[in-house]
Design an enzyme around this catalytic site. Structure first.
Site, PDB file in Angstrom:
ATOM      1  N   CYS A   1     -24.756  51.771 -31.107  1.00  0.00           N
ATOM      2  CA  CYS A   1     -25.402  50.528 -31.784  1.00  0.00           C
ATOM      3  C   CYS A   1     -24.790  50.084 -33.199  1.00  0.00           C
ATOM      4  O   CYS A   1     -23.769  50.394 -33.588  1.00  0.00           O
ATOM      5  CB  CYS A   1     -27.167  50.669 -31.639  1.00  0.00           C
ATOM      6  SG  CYS A   1     -27.680  51.823 -32.796  1.00  0.00           S
TER       7      CYS A   1
ATOM      8  N   HIS B   1     -31.326  43.649 -39.800  1.00  0.00           N
ATOM      9  CA  HIS B   1     -31.640  44.355 -38.397  1.00  0.00           C
ATOM     10  C   HIS B   1     -32.992  43.900 -37.969  1.00  0.00           C
ATOM     11  O   HIS B   1     -34.118  44.219 -38.209  1.00  0.00           O
ATOM     12  CB  HIS B   1     -31.605  45.820 -38.654  1.00  0.00           C
ATOM     13  CG  HIS B   1     -31.638  46.642 -37.304  1.00  0.00           C
ATOM     14  ND1 HIS B   1     -32.575  46.591 -36.403  1.00  0.00           N
ATOM     15  CD2 HIS B   1     -30.471  47.195 -36.632  1.00  0.00           C
ATOM     16  CE1 HIS B   1     -32.261  47.154 -35.323  1.00  0.00           C
ATOM     17  NE2 HIS B   1     -31.032  47.623 -35.549  1.00  0.00           N
TER      18      HIS B   1
END
Length: 632
Positions: free
Chosen positions: A29, A553
């Site tokens: 990721c 994020h």
């Protein structure tokens, strides 16, 4: 500029996850290599955590996650070049539960659930100790002193309603509605519930199924609430899959609660009662066979019994024995394990090099002296595993002495250093108290020595940075350089340590702050260049004009949405000005997936700065001051 060669790092990582033959597959990721391993025990976690180029290691969700940082793309490619099978850059694994043997899964779950409120738990434990000190020294009680009544409420309240605290964090762990979980836990600690159930008598049945509670009800218990929320999460996820959106707001919690609460009372309660009865009969049989063996078994298992709420099997027996004979020996072996936690913590404080462990262990050490061991167990010894085992072994040894000397108590209720007066015989005989003091010394010394000769496990993976003395020197005055970063979002600020993800909350990715967003617009927090746009659009990285590398994020585990609900407006290499829109996301989409929306804003190159200062405001709008990166 020539591209950095990551082949040596990749080769080292593969070797220390057990070799390419131990790797089922690999994803990545925005910050992490996510391995699925055949056998995680073959991985050398301690080595990888301390390896240059690796931020930390997280074992979660059936994945062995090696956190790299912004260079993860390049390291991923280098790892694939080692012959590892890669299955893409978007991690869409379901679930977030630890794998491995059942004990490790249980410990990881329990410690993860307790971590967020360990500070408050330790604080409440110290307050309990202060109240007990006032009672022991001044004779102040809840019956004659308002201050003791207030302190008792402040200290006991947290522990009595522990199921509610457990339910809140379990809901986050199992990805269900927090308020539905709180409603279920609140039902479990409903006032006078035990009395009301007893008053029903033979009418305490539902469709022929007994409505029964464990002795003492569910106050101060852990496992029943945990199990109830786990069951409720499955019910909620199932209902969410078919309930119409037009009525989902109220129908989803209605069905979840109305099904989960009866299941909790009609299944958890009877199971707990059966286990309690079995344990009661077993311990009575052991005591009849040998008081020494009884002391060993009870001492060694007491802390585990308390964790499951099964200690209530012996408490009523002890109270009945005390009422009948004026003394009881049944619980004496159970009053000293708090001191084995004290001894173990003392050794850990002397040996550990982790500053974060010391921060948790110091208040836990204090509360354990007062007989409150939850902060010690759930904050330090249980997550470390070995110290908890040492504590249980030392408690068993102490219990053997207690059984051998047949130490009896003449009152109940006191804990820790305040329990000794309860072991003074009303006729003035001090023998039982003296033997209990000797037992305390055995508990402290045995646990301390055992932990001193055994390595202290690493809990957070980062050693104290201040282990070397700094020599005093004359430093020329330098101009202080700083970069002020604005908020990219509208919302409430959240301390980084409170973010529900260990990689962010530990500071492993860098310093910063998080935002609980109130809308779905992300703007550039400063002038600079976009350096990262993850394919799912849930994470964006940029480098400011003055060299601050930022990572925004959106949410936790939102990579699993595979881009659903996210719209990006920038590409890697784009120049942006503060306030430019760079990303949009749909809050409802994230919440419907039961994922946290908390969004960290991280200075990923924090090590290049002297400090990162964050706002003290509880709410920010886009463009408001958020943080400052300071360099001398």
């Amino acid at each position: 500029m020539a591209k950095k060669d990551y082949s040596e790092l990749a080769q080292d990582i593969v070797a220390h996850v057990g070799g390419k033959d131990n790797v089922i597959d690999l994803r990545h990721c925005v910050t992490r290599l996510r391995f699925r391993l055949k056998d995680e025990s073959k991985a050398d976690t301690d080595y990888l955590k301390n390896r240059q180029g690796v931020v930390t290691v997280v074992q979660s969700g059936g994945q062995y996650q090696v956190v790299i940082g912004n260079e993860v793309d390049d390291v991923y490619d280098a790892v694939l070049a080692q012959g590892v099978r890669g299955i893409g850059e978007v991690d869409i694994d379901e679930g977030d539960q630890p794998k491995g043997n059942l004990l490790n899964r249980f410990i990881d779950m329990i410690s993860g659930i307790f971590q967020p409120f360990l500070g408050a738990l330790a604080g409440a434990g110290i307050i309990k100790g202060v109240a007990a000190l006032l009672t022991a020294t001044l004779g102040w009680t809840t019956a004659n002193s308002a201050i003791v009544l207030i302190l008792t409420a402040a200290g006991d309240g947290f522990f009595q309603f522990l199921p509610i605290m457990v339910a809140l964090n379990a809901a986050r762990k199992f990805k269900m509605s927090e308020f539905s979980a709180l409603a279920i836990a609140a039902a479990m600690v409903y006032p006078n519930l035990t009395t009301l159930v007893e008053a029903l008598g033979k009418n305490a049945t539902v469709f022929g199924i007994p409505f029964s509670l464990p002795s003492g009800g569910y106050l101060s218990t852990i496992i029943p609430a945990l199990f109830a929320v786990w069951v409720a999460s499955h019910i909620e996820h199932w209902v969410a899959s078919w309930v119409p959106k037009t009525v989902k707001l109220f129908l989803l919690p209605f069905i979840t609660i109305i099904v989960s609460v009866p299941l909790t009372f009609l299944i958890v309660g009877p199971i707990a009662n059966i286990l309690t009865d079995l344990i009661s009969a077993a311990f009575q049989g052991i005591y009849g066979f040998s008081p020494i063996v009884y002391g060993i078994v009870l001492g060694a298992l007491w802390q585990v019994l308390v964790m499951f709420g099964l200690h209530w099997a012996l408490v009523p027996l002890a109270i009945m024995e005390l009422a009948k004979n004026g003394s009881t020996v049944l619980l004496t072996a159970a009053v000293l394990p708090c001191f084995t936690q004290t001894g173990v913590l003392g050794a850990i404080l002397l040996k550990t090099k982790e500053s974060r462990v010391k921060e948790v262990a110091i208040p836990a050490f204090i509360t354990s002296i007062f007989g409150v061991t939850e902060p010690a167990i759930y904050g330090v010894t249980l997550p470390m595993k070995t110290p908890f085992v040492i504590s249980c072994i030392a408690s068993g040894i102490t219990g053997a002495y207690v059984g051998l000397m047949n130490i009896a108590g003449f009152a109940t209720g006191a804990m820790g250093i305040f329990l000794y007066p309860a072991y003074i015989n009303p006729n003035g005989d001090l023998t039982h108290m003296i033997n209990l003091l000797i037992g305390t010394a055995i508990a402290l010394v045995t646990s301390f020595v055992m932990q001193m000769v055994v390595p202290v496990p690493t809990l957070y993976g980062n050693q104290d940075e201040n282990t070397e003395a700094v020599e005093e020197e004359v430093v020329e005055a330098k101009e202080l350089k700083q970069e002020i970063i604005a908020s990219p979002l509208v919302g409430n600020t959240v301390r980084l340590e409170d973010v529900p993800d260990p990689v962010f909350s530990s500071g492993a990715m860098g310093k910063g702050v998080a935002i609980d967003p109130k809308d779905g617009v992300v703007v550039a927090p400063a002038n600079g260049e976009i350096t990262l746009v993850f394919p799912t659009k849930h994470a964006v990285g940029m480098r400011t004009e003055n060299g601050v590398e930022l990572l925004i994020h959106v949410g936790m585990d939102t990579v699993s949405l595979a881009g659903k609900g996210f719209t990006g407006f920038v590409e890697v290499g784009d120049k942006v000005q503060a306030g430019d829109k760079i990303l949009e996301f749909n809050l409802a989409t994230i919440r419907e997936a039961n994922l946290p929306v908390i969004t960290p804003v991280i200075v990923t190159n924090s090590s290049e700065f002297d400090d990162v200062l964050v706002t003290q405001e509880s709410r920010v709008d886009t463009g408001d001051y958020l943080l400052t990166a300071v360099k001398s």
